[in-house]
Design a protein around this motif. Structure first.
Motif, PDB file in Angstrom:
ATOM      1  N   GLN B  86       0.831  -1.210   0.000  1.00  0.00           N
ATOM      2  CA  GLN B  86       0.000   0.000   0.000  1.00  0.00           C
ATOM      3  C   GLN B  86       0.866   1.260   0.000  1.00  0.00           C
ATOM      4  OE1 GLN B  86      -3.217   0.917   2.768  1.00  0.00           O
ATOM      5  NE2 GLN B  86      -3.983  -1.181   2.524  1.00  0.00           N
ATOM      6  N   ALA B  87       1.959   1.180   0.756  1.00  0.00           N
ATOM      7  CA  ALA B  87       2.869   2.326   0.793  1.00  0.00           C
ATOM      8  C   ALA B  87       3.429   2.594  -0.604  1.00  0.00           C
ATOM      9  CB  ALA B  87       4.005   2.074   1.783  1.00  0.00           C
ATOM     10  N   ARG B  88       3.761   1.532  -1.284  1.00  0.00           N
ATOM     11  CA  ARG B  88       4.289   1.684  -2.645  1.00  0.00           C
ATOM     12  C   ARG B  88       3.235   2.235  -3.594  1.00  0.00           C
ATOM     13  NH1 ARG B  88       9.301  -0.253  -3.417  1.00  0.00           N
ATOM     14  NH2 ARG B  88      10.095  -1.916  -2.095  1.00  0.00           N
ATOM     15  N   ALA B  89       2.007   1.796  -3.406  1.00  0.00           N
ATOM     16  CA  ALA B  89       0.921   2.317  -4.240  1.00  0.00           C
ATOM     17  C   ALA B  89       0.753   3.821  -4.012  1.00  0.00           C
ATOM     18  CB  ALA B  89      -0.378   1.573  -3.940  1.00  0.00           C
ATOM     19  N   LEU B  90       0.897   4.219  -2.747  1.00  0.00           N
ATOM     20  CA  LEU B  90       0.788   5.652  -2.425  1.00  0.00           C
ATOM     21  C   LEU B  90       1.929   6.446  -3.065  1.00  0.00           C
ATOM     22  CD1 LEU B  90      -0.262   6.261   1.293  1.00  0.00           C
ATOM     23  CD2 LEU B  90      -1.323   7.181  -0.776  1.00  0.00           C
ATOM     24  N   ILE B  91       3.135   5.882  -3.012  1.00  0.00           N
ATOM     25  CA  ILE B  91       4.289   6.560  -3.623  1.00  0.00           C
ATOM     26  C   ILE B  91       4.019   6.774  -5.104  1.00  0.00           C
ATOM     27  CG2 ILE B  91       6.728   6.317  -4.269  1.00  0.00           C
ATOM     28  CD1 ILE B  91       7.125   4.694  -1.676  1.00  0.00           C
ATOM     29  N   ARG B  92       3.565   5.711  -5.757  1.00  0.00           N
ATOM     30  CA  ARG B  92       3.269   5.805  -7.201  1.00  0.00           C
ATOM     31  C   ARG B  92       2.221   6.876  -7.465  1.00  0.00           C
ATOM     32  NH1 ARG B  92       3.813   0.459  -7.284  1.00  0.00           N
ATOM     33  NH2 ARG B  92       1.638   0.098  -6.769  1.00  0.00           N
ATOM     34  N   ALA B 116      16.346   8.086  -5.980  1.00  0.00           N
ATOM     35  CA  ALA B 116      15.424   7.068  -5.489  1.00  0.00           C
ATOM     36  C   ALA B 116      14.274   6.840  -6.453  1.00  0.00           C
ATOM     37  CB  ALA B 116      14.884   7.470  -4.128  1.00  0.00           C
ATOM     38  N   GLY B 117      14.404   7.333  -7.653  1.00  0.00           N
ATOM     39  CA  GLY B 117      13.333   7.183  -8.630  1.00  0.00           C
ATOM     40  C   GLY B 117      13.202   5.740  -9.094  1.00  0.00           C
ATOM     41  N   LEU B 160      11.584   7.696   0.698  1.00  0.00           N
ATOM     42  CA  LEU B 160      10.845   6.543   1.234  1.00  0.00           C
ATOM     43  C   LEU B 160      10.984   5.341   0.303  1.00  0.00           C
ATOM     44  CD1 LEU B 160       8.818   5.193   3.205  1.00  0.00           C
ATOM     45  CD2 LEU B 160       6.973   6.217   1.842  1.00  0.00           C
ATOM     46  N   ALA B 161      10.840   5.604  -0.993  1.00  0.00           N
ATOM     47  CA  ALA B 161      10.943   4.500  -1.964  1.00  0.00           C
ATOM     48  C   ALA B 161      12.310   3.829  -1.860  1.00  0.00           C
ATOM     49  CB  ALA B 161      10.724   5.029  -3.387  1.00  0.00           C
ATOM     50  N   GLN B 162      13.332   4.680  -1.754  1.00  0.00           N
ATOM     51  CA  GLN B 162      14.688   4.155  -1.612  1.00  0.00           C
ATOM     52  C   GLN B 162      14.809   3.345  -0.320  1.00  0.00           C
ATOM     53  OE1 GLN B 162      17.778   7.241  -1.843  1.00  0.00           O
ATOM     54  NE2 GLN B 162      18.785   6.222  -0.141  1.00  0.00           N
TER      55      GLN B 162
END
Lengths: 421, 173
Positions: B86-92, B116-117, B160-162
């Motif tokens: 879910q966190a990754r979905a939010l980042i996207r 971190a892209g 965060l993604a990184q």
């Protein structure tokens, strides 16, 4: 009628600058970012238009009348710019470059490569712009040179207490004549003679970065006593794309070419080339012709105002700003650099409480006030000051006390928006 | 023409003045990642504790402008306790919301924001979240009208993604 002894009237001057009539969101533009790039009087724009409309051809090539005329104008621009800084031999000692950065790189790559050897030292100051840091760092890495730095004290003045020790073994001194962050001026009346004298004793040459000085003060390379002076057109009412290197003729003569190509040769064979004479030895390729003519017109314009008056106007405006902002914000607003208007230029780096400079600049923009926010290409100095960035307002011939008042008002909006309760 | 009120929404100012989840987490077990915007000196430090495929805890450090710091604060509140997917979905989704201008400016992948892209490529799986479902995060939508500030807003998310990538790589090792 106004004479050269009357104070400069910025309201009259501003009428010569078409861009300053621009209105954003029904507000007049308050342009306080001339230290980054200045605006242009019609005289400069017209000179460039006239050149393109009536005189353009490549220089130093054609035998036809048009090319001859273009060459004459281009070389007249060189001489005119040289006289502006009182160069002893303006026709040979003025090299046109892309900008001040390229002028400094020219000295690093030509003089530095030829005359410096492993173990030699380069003495810079902590308040240099990246343009007077990175070229020397590149050279130092390539040749095994030592980099040394003069520090600034807490009031924003250069600390010269270790000058003799630092000068021992130094072959080149690179120093700004005015800090683009602190506004600190270093010239023949303010600290420079001690540096020049120490450099002479050590056998070191001195390159002065005049990017923030030449546009704002009467400049005399003979009085300064340096070997090289770099400055740029677009900070002194001229166009972008043109910078200037002045160098003492004997120094320039002893140096190998910088960039190679057409224009800088007297002969090219399959097995090599022979460089031509000064100043063209350092001007490979078609030069910025219209830009040189524009810069020459800018120099004429500034001369018409009188550089003493330019300096006096900015000194007064700077003093007014320090008074006004100090009275309104006291300790909540930090102004970096010397507080004595005689010691500083019209560059005011500001820190408003803990409001980030980008937020300050954003709110100021809403009021039509243009200031620069960031590290001003002086990251080592930023670290020394203990800040990541500052908001910087800078004044020039067209700025008024009303501009400073607009800045002061807009700062209040920023302060109240971001106040942490 | 966009006005200041589009940028400095009350939620943003609130998170700037009173940032949520400020602090550090002991590392290890938490993972620490740093993002930096060399243009303005903004810095975001994300301390991330990933447990059982979820963001068990998150703390934010660093300093910078109201946009980068409020974005970090809003982000921390949005992902804390959520599954990593879910966190990754939010980042996207957040980056998509910010990408309208960023793409046209060619600002992606130039080494800023902590390199971190690449989250789009990394996460073929997992969905996205619509702006309507982004809650308080939608307050940052106005930033796209101020292109130079987009990087401020995306800095914490790139960081965060990184952090998630490194934390998960560490878990698998």
């Amino acid at each position: 009628m106004a004479t050269m002894t009357d104070p400069l009237d910025p309201i009259v001057v501003a009428k010569d600058f078409p861009l300053l009539n621009r209105r954003d969101r029904e507000r007049p533009l308050v342009y306080l970012d001339s230290a980054a790039s200045s605006q242009h009087p019609s005289a400069v724009l017209d000179a460039m238009d006239r050149y393109y409309e009536t005189t353009h051809a490549n220089v130093h090539r054609g035998v036809y009348a048009l090319a001859e005329e273009a060459t004459t104008q281009f070389e007249a621009a060189r001489t005119n710019v040289g006289r502006f800084v009182n160069a002893p031999r303006p026709a040979t000692e003025i090299i046109f470059t892309k900008n001040a950065t390229e002028a400094i790189n020219l000295v690093a790559q030509s003089w530095g490569r030829r005359f410096m050897k492993a173990g030699d030292a380069i003495l810079l100051t902590i308040m240099e712009h990246h343009a007077n840091l990175v070229p020397w760092q590149m050279l130092a890495a390539e040749k095994g040179l030592e980099l040394r730095y003069l520090d600034v004290d807490d009031s924003g003045y250069l600390d010269l207490s270790n000058l003799d020790r630092l000068m021992n073994g130094t072959k080149l001194v690179g120093i700004t004549l005015t800090s683009n962050v602190l506004g600190t001026i270093v010239d023949q009346d303010r600290g420079l003679p001690a540096i020049i004298e120490a450099a002479r004793s050590a056998g070191a040459v001195v390159l002065a970065d005049g990017s923030q000085y030449v546009p704002h003060s009467p400049t005399d390379v003979r009085a300064l006593g340096c070997d090289f002076l770099a400055f740029t057109g677009h900070k002194m009412l001229g166009p972008t794309g043109i910078g200037v290197l002045w160098g003492r003729e004997d120094r320039l003569d002893a140096m190998p070419p910088f960039l190679g190509g057409g224009e800088m040769i007297s002969d090219v064979r399959l097995d090599g080339f022979t460089p031509t004479e000064l100043p063209w030895k350092f001007e490979a390729g078609t030069p910025p012709i219209a830009e040189a003519i524009g810069l020459s017109a800018a120099v004429d314009y500034l001369r018409g105002i009188g550089m003493e008056r330019v300096r006096a106007h900015e000194r007064e405006l700077c003093a007014y700003a320090i008074r006004t902002l100090g009275a309104r914000y006291g300790g909540d607003l930090r102004i970096f650099g010397p507080t004595d208007p005689d010691a500083r230029s019209g560059v005011l780096s500001l820190a408003l409480d803990d409001v980030h400079p980008h937020d300050v600049a954003q709110v100021l923009d809403e009021a039509g006030v243009c200031v620069r926010a960031g590290h001003h290409c002086a990251k080592p100095l930023m670290r020394r000051l203990g800040v990541a960035a500052t908001a910087r307002a800078s004044v020039y011939v067209y700025n008024t006390e009303a501009d400073i008042d607009a800045l002061a008002d807009a700062l209040e909006a920023a302060a109240s928006l971001f106040a942490r309760h | 023409m966009a006005g200041l009120e589009d940028l400095y929404r009350e939620i943003i100012l609130d998170h700037y003045r009173s940032p949520r989840n400020r602090g550090e987490l002991p590392s290890p077990p938490a993972h620490r990642s740093e993002g930096f915007n060399p243009l303005c000196g903004d810095e975001v430090v994300v301390h991330l504790l990933v447990e059982d495929g979820a963001v068990a805890d998150i703390k934010i450090g660093g300093q910078g402008c109201s946009i980068s710091q409020s974005s970090a604060s809003l982000m921390s509140a949005a992902v804390k306790g959520k599954p990593v997917t879910q966190a990754r979905a939010l980042i996207r989704s957040f980056k998509a919301m910010m990408s309208i201008h960023e793409a046209s400016l060619g600002n992606d992948g130039d080494g800023e924001g902590g390199e971190a892209g690449g989250t789009d490529e990394d996460d073929a799986a997992g969905g996205t979240v619509s702006i309507e479902d982004m809650g308080e995060l939608a307050a940052l939508q106005g930033v796209v009208k101020f292109p130079v500030r987009i990087k401020c807003a995306t800095l914490p998310w790139n960081t965060l993604a990184q952090g998630l990538n490194e934390a998960e790589a560490g878990e698998q090792a």
